[in-house]
Design an enzyme around this catalytic site. Structure first.
Site, short mmCIF file in Angstrom:
data_model
loop_
_atom_site.label_atom_id
_atom_site.label_comp_id
_atom_site.label_asym_id
_atom_site.label_seq_id
_atom_site.Cartn_x
_atom_site.Cartn_y
_atom_site.Cartn_z
N GLU A 46 -6.21 -24.36 4.43
CA GLU A 46 -7.35 -24.56 4.99
C GLU A 46 -7.61 -25.34 4.02
OE1 GLU A 46 -9.52 -21.27 6.09
OE2 GLU A 46 -11.18 -21.39 4.21
N PHE A 95 -10.61 -18.77 -4.24
CA PHE A 95 -10.71 -18.83 -3.14
C PHE A 95 -12.44 -18.64 -2.11
CE2 PHE A 95 -6.92 -15.68 -1.40
CZ PHE A 95 -5.99 -16.53 -1.77
N ALA A 151 0.39 -1.10 0.19
CA ALA A 151 -0.03 0.12 0.10
C ALA A 151 0.58 1.36 0.02
CB ALA A 151 -0.87 -0.12 0.89
N ARG A 166 -14.59 -20.49 7.95
CA ARG A 166 -12.94 -20.37 9.55
C ARG A 166 -13.45 -19.56 10.73
NH1 ARG A 166 -8.99 -15.72 6.45
NH2 ARG A 166 -8.76 -17.74 4.42
N HIS A 174 -5.37 -13.62 12.76
CA HIS A 174 -5.33 -13.01 11.15
C HIS A 174 -4.66 -11.89 10.49
CE1 HIS A 174 -3.84 -14.76 7.35
NE2 HIS A 174 -5.21 -15.01 7.05
N LEU A 223 0.83 -20.24 9.52
CA LEU A 223 -0.72 -20.37 8.89
C LEU A 223 -0.21 -21.84 8.16
CD1 LEU A 223 -2.93 -19.29 8.95
CD2 LEU A 223 -2.47 -18.41 6.49
N ARG A 233 -12.98 -10.14 6.08
CA ARG A 233 -12.79 -9.94 4.48
C ARG A 233 -12.32 -10.94 4.02
NH1 ARG A 233 -6.93 -11.73 3.25
NH2 ARG A 233 -6.47 -11.89 5.29
N GLU A 264 -3.85 -2.14 5.26
CA GLU A 264 -3.96 -3.04 6.38
C GLU A 264 -4.47 -2.04 7.02
OE1 GLU A 264 -2.87 -6.74 6.89
OE2 GLU A 264 -4.22 -6.98 8.78
N GLN A 310 -10.17 -10.75 12.51
CA GLN A 310 -10.61 -11.96 11.44
C GLN A 310 -9.30 -12.92 12.38
OE1 GLN A 310 -9.13 -12.53 7.79
NE2 GLN A 310 -11.21 -12.68 7.54
N SER A 344 8.38 -6.57 4.34
CA SER A 344 7.07 -6.12 4.25
C SER A 344 6.60 -7.04 4.57
CB SER A 344 6.70 -4.86 3.36
OG SER A 344 7.46 -3.74 4.11
N HIS A 345 5.83 -7.30 5.49
CA HIS A 345 4.48 -8.67 5.40
C HIS A 345 3.97 -8.72 4.30
CE1 HIS A 345 3.39 -11.80 7.48
NE2 HIS A 345 2.31 -11.30 7.30
N HIS A 384 -7.49 -17.68 11.86
CA HIS A 384 -7.57 -18.70 11.76
C HIS A 384 -7.80 -19.66 12.53
CE1 HIS A 384 -6.48 -21.17 8.16
NE2 HIS A 384 -7.03 -20.66 7.22
N GLY A 422 -1.42 -16.68 -1.20
CA GLY A 422 -2.35 -16.90 -1.61
C GLY A 422 -2.92 -16.97 -2.76
C1 FAD Z 1 0.72 -15.85 6.36
C2 FAD Z 1 -0.75 -14.69 5.59
C3 FAD Z 1 -1.47 -14.73 4.34
C4 FAD Z 1 -1.71 -13.39 3.92
N1 FAD Z 1 -2.20 -14.27 2.84
C5 FAD Z 1 -3.17 -13.51 1.83
C6 FAD Z 1 -3.37 -13.38 0.73
O1 FAD Z 1 -3.01 -14.73 -0.16
N2 FAD Z 1 -4.59 -12.58 -0.62
C7 FAD Z 1 -5.07 -11.63 -0.04
O2 FAD Z 1 -5.03 -10.74 -0.19
N3 FAD Z 1 -4.43 -11.57 2.17
C8 FAD Z 1 -3.62 -12.11 2.90
N4 FAD Z 1 -3.04 -11.57 3.52
C9 FAD Z 1 -3.26 -10.07 3.85
C10 FAD Z 1 -1.90 -9.13 3.14
O3 FAD Z 1 -1.17 -9.56 3.60
C11 FAD Z 1 -2.13 -7.76 4.03
O4 FAD Z 1 -3.20 -7.57 4.51
C12 FAD Z 1 -1.32 -7.25 3.30
O5 FAD Z 1 0.15 -7.40 2.64
C13 FAD Z 1 -1.01 -5.62 3.80
O6 FAD Z 1 -0.56 -4.70 2.98
P1 FAD Z 1 0.19 -3.36 3.57
O7 FAD Z 1 0.88 -2.55 2.94
O8 FAD Z 1 -0.97 -2.22 4.30
O9 FAD Z 1 1.18 -3.77 5.22
P2 FAD Z 1 2.25 -4.00 4.88
O10 FAD Z 1 2.68 -4.81 3.93
O11 FAD Z 1 1.88 -5.31 6.44
O12 FAD Z 1 3.55 -2.53 5.26
C14 FAD Z 1 3.76 -2.82 6.24
C15 FAD Z 1 5.18 -1.32 6.37
O13 FAD Z 1 4.47 -0.32 7.51
C16 FAD Z 1 5.96 -0.15 8.10
N5 FAD Z 1 6.12 -0.44 9.33
C17 FAD Z 1 4.77 -0.72 9.89
N6 FAD Z 1 4.94 0.68 11.62
C18 FAD Z 1 5.88 1.28 10.92
C19 FAD Z 1 6.35 2.11 11.79
N7 FAD Z 1 5.70 3.17 13.23
N8 FAD Z 1 6.97 3.79 11.17
C20 FAD Z 1 7.89 3.20 10.21
N9 FAD Z 1 6.87 2.00 9.34
C21 FAD Z 1 6.86 0.79 9.66
C22 FAD Z 1 6.79 -1.45 7.71
O14 FAD Z 1 7.84 -2.03 7.93
C23 FAD Z 1 5.98 -2.36 6.23
O15 FAD Z 1 7.68 -2.22 5.35
C24 FAD Z 1 -1.82 -13.01 4.04
C25 FAD Z 1 -1.63 -11.70 5.61
C26 FAD Z 1 -0.69 -13.09 5.84
C27 FAD Z 1 -0.42 -12.94 8.37
#
Ligand code: FAD
Ligand code: SF4
Ligand code: SF4
Ligand code: FES
Lengths: 253, 619
Positions: free
Chosen positions: B270, B141, B16, B301, B369, B267, B405, B394, B255, B42-43, B257, B49
């Site tokens: 499923e 999915f 994002a 779930r 989750h 994880l 979601r 997120e 949510q 990043s996460h 899991h 998936g």
């Molecule tokens: C195991 C798992 C599997 C998943 N699989 C799927 C899937 O198959 N399909 C799907 O649609 N969704 C899936 N999701 C959900 C999805 O991956 C996440 O919702 C999404 O990637 C979040 O992206 P984001 O860019 O919002 O945040 P993130 O990718 O989490 O990035 C957050 C960023 O913020 C930074 N940050 C955090 N705090 C600070 C701070 N205080 N100061 C500076 N930087 C900071 C971090 O370093 C990182 O760069 C899954 C989630 C998990 C946990």
């Protein structure tokens, strides 16, 4: 079960004027399904809150936890204590700048790498939001992904003799990155442009081919293959450069 | 005090944050992304998936359209979604997916002819049209009427994030990694940037920006058991809540899991249960049929997670050094099935547990989750409460997910909202100038510097930060776990008030110098406890069951009283409870509230049900 494990951990905090590099020992009782992720977090929470180390996904996906475990670079999160002897030595990855204890700065190194190899699709085309996507053969997409799986953990760089000796060596991960873009039809760079990036001693010709990199890669990237093909292709390009143009031909990877 | 200035400051460099950053950079603005870790860690990289977009290229996706995607999304949200945002999302998703293809994502593509796919563990064949050869393929999915999840093998998040980060590097977006935003700079009306701690040196810096984006991902780490990366600790939401004026939308919408492995909560898919795996208790007794005679392990779930928790609360969980868990048994599926169809599960079990699922049981428990709640924004991604502050991904409550979601919709949200909100940030940057109020900057900086000194010197007390965190873990899981009730929630709210007092008295045991990680946690523990309190307190007030929010004492979905969104603010830093307000879940109804078509449950209808507003004729 119920072993007592001894961990000898490298300690140094460059931001603390009183700190000097040394090894420190900790003991901890082994529990079921224990990984180094659990060990290090327990040590920090129960024994020494100043201990520095990095984890992020703790699932072998993000590459944050590379460190040297009993002499071998690897991912700490999927190292199980049951596969280790009772005494374990943990060191930070070499080559990368030390942040403190087991934590190193891979970010700066890899960002430098992206700029050097131009880690993106170079193209003159402009995206058209109203058009259907350009087609691609699924087998090719899978081949590209196979090389795209690198998690930038830095283990291959840390294990590489050339990288240890020369700071400017690109390393297997960068060479793999270049190979990934060479495969990708969306990238319009010419052979010569690739040659300028990797056809040097800092690139493919600096590699000694001993393959420590492939041995330690936690994602099992086919680095041996990639380096071999790249060397071959760049050697052709080098020859082509000194041949008159009517004798040149494009060699495909 | 070192001051760094830029047009756009993105706090977060996941999908994002980077997608918004690219939009601004392409339009000529300077951008800095902050991240706790190198952007690619990043996460977002962990999502395997895939991401949803109604391209309709594959045989099983035929006839798909943004309208079908819209209906799935709104139903999935249990009508908690903002339907205007859901509409923007479904209409933009196909373009965003194609753009990612243009930038280099190796999406899996359609292979023409007869293909074998699997459903419920059984193979079937489908015919892929030759004219679609090479277009983006999609997989199935849960909760969707069509197959529309675009994917790259089992590494979608990884492939998309790497491509996006490449693009960001190409566009000159700067990523300052190993940096942590710990507070926003603001004067109660306008946001001017953030106070940031350098996680390599420990140095404190001020970043000034005309626009600031919070894209810090989820806050799953306020729970002990979470599938989220260890960095998903809500830093962005804490900074926003700390302003006293920016609301936390739907904090209670969390949510879970059913099958995170124990101890590390990674994880497992499923698919294990889909293919016939069963859940066993401490006596190796299969308990699910007792609770759900019809569907047993294959109930949805949230239902399975709830039953597992109920069973463990009866004392029938397996004791372990890491807390209670249950067993997942896939042994009867046989070696051949496990080593081919469930290969990834086998790899996880072997790499992280040293367990061979062909012969051994897998320890599992329900695990946090995804966080549907977050920084409440309008449909342009602008945060309520402060000018110049935006949020996406997120971390945001933009709110297309409502109370539940759908799989594949969150990854897609990051780049679709990123693209859309990025456009709005560009409009904002083009049309607005900020004056930087030096007093506000200095005050914000000095306040943080003083906090750090107080922690190092133990001026507030000597509470152990890890003990406080553990107390928070126990309390939130008891009250705001998978299923909730008034008694437990009341107890948790009271306990969290005490824990908040303790969080304010934390003192370091180490010297706090340099990149000290104990200090990092100490700086955010008070904020984490406040987030946990927002979750519990909002869950206590919401006397209904909607999506993932399940009240045993109020099993109905109550559209009459609760078709709304919680807005929690923390008016004074010294308060021990948030202030809760509510707004309508959506201003526009394309689909009036109805049944989800799964999950069962009674609905208390609205007194004056709204009329549908057809797409295109939006208010
Ligand atoms: C195991 C798992 C599997 C998943 N699989 C799927 C899937 O198959 N399909 C799907 O649609 N969704 C899936 N999701 C959900 C999805 O991956 C996440 O919702 C999404 O990637 C979040 O992206 P984001 O860019 O919002 O945040 P993130 O990718 O989490 O990035 C957050 C960023 O913020 C930074 N940050 C955090 N705090 C600070 C701070 N205080 N100061 C500076 N930087 C900071 C971090 O370093 C990182 O760069 C899954 C989630 C998990 C946990
Ligand atoms: S094969 Fe080349 S890149 Fe790999 S470790 Fe040896 S010198 Fe380094
Ligand atoms: S090539 Fe392998 S060892 Fe090297 S950085 Fe990538 S994943 Fe790590
Ligand atoms: S923590 Fe992500 S790979 Fe180890």
């Amino acid at each position: 079960m119920a072993r007592m494990l001894k961990f000898n951990i490298f300690r140094y905090n460059p931001q603390d004027p009183k700190s000097v590099p040394h090894m420190q020992s900790f003991t901890i009782d082994e529990t079921e399904s224990m990984t180094l992720f659990i060990v290090l977090n327990r040590l920090r929470e129960e024994q020494d809150p100043s201990l520095q180390f990095d984890f992020c996904c703790r699932a072998g996906i993000c590459g944050a936890c590379g460190m040297v475990v009993n002499g071998r670079p690897g991912l700490a999160c999927h190292t199980k204590t049951k596969d280790l002897p009772e005494e374990v030595t943990l060191m930070p990855l070499p080559v990368f700048k030390l942040v403190g204890d087991l934590s190193v700065d891979t970010g700066t190194w890899f960002r430098g790498m992206y700029q050097r190899v131009k880690s993106w699709c170079e193209t003159k085309k402009v995206f058209d939001p109203n058009a259907q996507e350009e087609r691609m053969d699924n087998a090719l997409a899978e081949k590209i992904y196979e090389l795209d799986r690198c998690i930038e953990c830095g283990c291959c760089v840390a294990a590489c003799g050339t990288a240890l000796m020369r700071e400017d060596f690109l390393g297997a991960t960068a060479l793999n990155r270049v190979a990934r873009f060479m495969l990708d039809p969306r990238d319009e760079r010419t052979e010569q442009e690739y040659f300028d990036i990797v056809g040097t001693d800092e690139g493919i010709f600096g590699c000694m081919g001993l393959l420590a990199c492939e041995d330690v890669c936690p994602k099992y990237l086919p680095l041996q293959d990639v380096l071999g093909r790249l060397r071959q292709r760049m050697a052709f390009a080098a020859v082509n450069n000194i041949l008159p143009s009517f004798l040149r031909k494009d060699v495909k990877l | 005090m070192q001051i760094i200035q830029t047009d756009l400051l993105c706090i977060g460099a996941g999908l994002a944050g980077e997608r918004v950053a690219i939009e601004a950079a392409e339009n000529g603005f300077s951008v800095i992304c902050l991240s706790l870790v190198p952007a690619r860690r990043s996460h977002s990289s962990a999502a395997q998936g895939g991401m949803q977009a109604a391209l309709g290229n594959s045989a099983m996706g035929e006839g798909d359209s943004p309208d079908v995607h819209f209906a799935d999304t709104v139903k999935g949200s249990d009508w908690g979604a903002d339907q205007e945002c859901a509409r923007i999302f479904v209409d933009t998703a196909p373009i965003a997916m194609r753009q990612m293809a243009f930038w280099g994502v190796p999406w899996n593509r359609v292979v023409p002819g007869e293909q074998t796919y699997y459903k419920g563990g059984k193979p079937f064949t489908a015919y892929e049209k030759p004219e679609n050869e090479g277009l983006i393929h999609s997989r199935s999915f849960g909760g969707t009427a069509k197959w529309r999840t675009c994917y790259t093998s089992d590494g979608t998040g990884h492939a998309v994030l790497y491509t996006l980060d490449n693009r960001a590097a190409q566009m000159g977006v700067q990523v300052h990694d190993k940096t942590e935003a710990i507070a926003l700079i603001h004067d109660g009306e306008t946001c001017m940037g953030a106070i940031v701690r350098d996680l390599k040196t420990g140095e404190l810096k001020a970043y000034l920006s005309r626009a600031t984006l919070i894209a810090t991902g989820g806050y799953g780490r306020i729970y002990r058991e979470s599938t989220n990366a260890v960095i998903c600790d809500g830093g962005g939401m804490i900074a926003a809540l700390d302003t006293g004026v920016v609301p936390f939308g739907n904090p209670e919408a969390i949510q879970f899991h059913p099958t995170g492995i124990v101890p590390t909560d990674i994880l497992v898919t499923e698919g294990c249960r889909g293919d016939g795996g069963t859940l066993l208790d401490v006596n190796q007794y299969r308990f699910m049929p007792d609770y759900e005679p019809e569907k047993a392990e294959l109930a949805s779930r949230d239902v399975v997670s709830r039953r597992m928790t109920e069973h463990m609360r009866k004392g029938l969980g397996v004791k372990s050094p890491y807390g209670d868990h249950l067993w997942l048994d896939i042994r009867h599926l046989g070696e051949k099935h496990i080593t081919t169809k469930l290969r990834e599960v086998q790899e996880i079990c072997e790499s992280f547990l040293g367990v061979d699922p062909v012969h051994q049981l897998i320890p599992v428990r329900p695990t946090q989750h995804y966080s549907m709640g977050g920084v409440r924004t309008n449909k342009d991604g602008a945060a309520y409460g402060l000018k110049g502050l935006f949020s996406a991904g997120e971390a945001a409550c933009w709110d297309m997910h409502g109370f539940n979601r759908l799989g594949g919709n969150s990854l897609a949200e990051t780049i679709v909202a990123g693209m859309w909100v990025g456009g709005k940030v560009v409009e904002f940057l083009a049309g607005t100038d900020t004056t930087f109020n030096t007093a506000a900057i200095r005050e914000a900086y000095e306040k943080q510097a003083a906090r750090i000194q107080a922690l190092i010197k133990g001026q507030n007390g000597n509470e152990n930060v890890y003990a406080v965190r553990n107390a928070m873990f126990d309390t939130i899981m008891k009250g705001a776990g998978i299923f909730r009730n008034g008694t437990d929630l009341t107890e948790s709210v009271t306990k969290l008030q005490e824990i908040l007092q303790r969080a304010r008295k934390v003192g370091l045991r180490s010297n706090g110098l340099g990149a000290n990680q104990e200090l990092a946690l100490a700086l955010k523990i008070e904020g984490m406890v406040k987030l946990a309190q927002c979750v519990c307190y909002a869950a206590l007030q919401r006397t209904e069951s909607r999506g993932a929010h399940t009240r045993e004492d109020f099993p109905e979905r109550n559209d009459r009283d609760w078709l709304n969104r919680t807005l929690a603010t923390w008016a004074n830093a010294s308060d021990d409870l948030p202030t809760l307000n509510y707004e309508a879940a959506t201003k526009v109804f394309e689909i009036p509230p109805g049944e989800r078509g799964y999950g069962g449950g009674k609905i208390i209808p609205m007194d004056n049900p709204p009329q549908a507003t057809p797409a295109g004729k939006k208010a």
